[in-house]
Scaffold this motif. Sequence first.
Motif, mmCIF file in Angstrom:
data_model
loop_
_atom_site.group_PDB
_atom_site.id
_atom_site.type_symbol
_atom_site.label_atom_id
_atom_site.label_comp_id
_atom_site.label_asym_id
_atom_site.label_seq_id
_atom_site.Cartn_x
_atom_site.Cartn_y
_atom_site.Cartn_z
ATOM 1 N N THR A 6 80.012 26.086 23.830
ATOM 2 C CA THR A 6 79.900 26.092 25.290
ATOM 3 C C THR A 6 79.953 24.660 25.797
ATOM 4 O O THR A 6 79.207 23.810 25.319
ATOM 5 C CB THR A 6 78.585 26.753 25.744
ATOM 6 N N VAL A 7 80.831 24.423 26.772
ATOM 7 C CA VAL A 7 80.975 23.091 27.356
ATOM 8 C C VAL A 7 80.806 23.189 28.870
ATOM 9 O O VAL A 7 81.424 24.037 29.515
ATOM 10 C CB VAL A 7 82.363 22.492 27.029
ATOM 11 N N GLU A 62 71.612 39.008 24.209
ATOM 12 C CA GLU A 62 72.858 39.779 24.098
ATOM 13 C C GLU A 62 74.105 38.908 24.223
ATOM 14 O O GLU A 62 75.206 39.339 23.876
ATOM 15 C CB GLU A 62 72.887 40.904 25.142
ATOM 16 N N LEU A 63 73.958 37.681 24.681
ATOM 17 C CA LEU A 63 75.089 36.761 24.778
ATOM 18 C C LEU A 63 75.474 36.159 23.425
ATOM 19 O O LEU A 63 76.495 35.503 23.306
ATOM 20 C CB LEU A 63 74.781 35.618 25.756
ATOM 21 N N PHE A 64 74.647 36.396 22.420
ATOM 22 C CA PHE A 64 74.824 35.750 21.123
ATOM 23 C C PHE A 64 75.035 36.758 20.002
ATOM 24 O O PHE A 64 74.466 37.841 20.017
ATOM 25 C CB PHE A 64 73.584 34.899 20.789
ATOM 26 N N LYS A 65 75.832 36.356 19.015
ATOM 27 C CA LYS A 65 75.950 37.110 17.775
ATOM 28 C C LYS A 65 75.070 36.379 16.763
ATOM 29 O O LYS A 65 75.143 35.148 16.658
ATOM 30 C CB LYS A 65 77.393 37.136 17.289
ATOM 31 N N ASP A 111 80.479 32.175 25.722
ATOM 32 C CA ASP A 111 80.326 30.922 26.470
ATOM 33 C C ASP A 111 80.459 31.128 27.975
ATOM 34 O O ASP A 111 79.720 30.534 28.756
ATOM 35 C CB ASP A 111 81.282 29.844 25.966
ATOM 36 N N LYS A 112 81.354 31.993 28.389
ATOM 37 C CA LYS A 112 81.491 32.255 29.832
ATOM 38 C C LYS A 112 80.237 32.920 30.374
ATOM 39 O O LYS A 112 79.752 32.579 31.456
ATOM 40 C CB LYS A 112 82.725 33.111 30.099
ATOM 41 N N GLU A 116 77.741 31.494 33.243
ATOM 42 C CA GLU A 116 77.440 32.315 34.417
ATOM 43 C C GLU A 116 75.924 32.476 34.581
ATOM 44 O O GLU A 116 75.399 32.383 35.696
ATOM 45 C CB GLU A 116 78.104 33.688 34.292
ATOM 46 N N LEU A 117 75.225 32.733 33.473
ATOM 47 C CA LEU A 117 73.763 32.857 33.517
ATOM 48 C C LEU A 117 73.129 31.566 34.016
ATOM 49 O O LEU A 117 72.238 31.587 34.872
ATOM 50 C CB LEU A 117 73.225 33.207 32.131
#
Length: 128
Positions: A6-7, A62-65, A111-112, A116-117
Motif C-alpha cells: 500500500t502506497v 477482512e482487508l488482509f489475507k 490496498d485500495k 478507502e478505510l
Amino acid sequence: DVTHQTVMTSDYIDRLRMNSASYGEFIYQITHFYADFHKKVAGMDGFYVHDSSAIAYAIAPELFKVKEGAVRVITEGPAMGHTLLKEGDKRYPIDEWSGKPKQRVCVEVDDKGLLELYMATMTQRAAL
C-alpha cells in the motif's frame, strides 16, 4: 512485506489534506519529509503505509489475507533480520520450531480498501 503493498501517493495526501478539516493538514505536514525521502531514494511518488496497516488490520481484518505458523527471526548470517514463517506441521531434522505457538501473519492486503478505510476514517466528523 505486506506493508509495502500500500502506497499513499502525493495525490492521495493532497485529497486527504483538502477533505479532512480535522486531520488533513497535520497528516500532510508529518508525512511531507517521509514522502520526500522516498522520492529521492527510491523515485517513488508517495510512501509505504506501515503503522496505518497495523491499525487497519485491527479494525478491518477482512482487508488482509493471513497465514498461520510458527515465526522465527534470523539473528545471524546473511539473512539476519529476516522473518520466516513455518506453515503446516511438517517436521524437519533440525526443527527448533517444534512446539512454538502459531502466529497469524498478514501476507496480502486489499490496498485500495485500506486507503478507502483510511480516507473515510480521517474525513468523518469528530463525535461531539
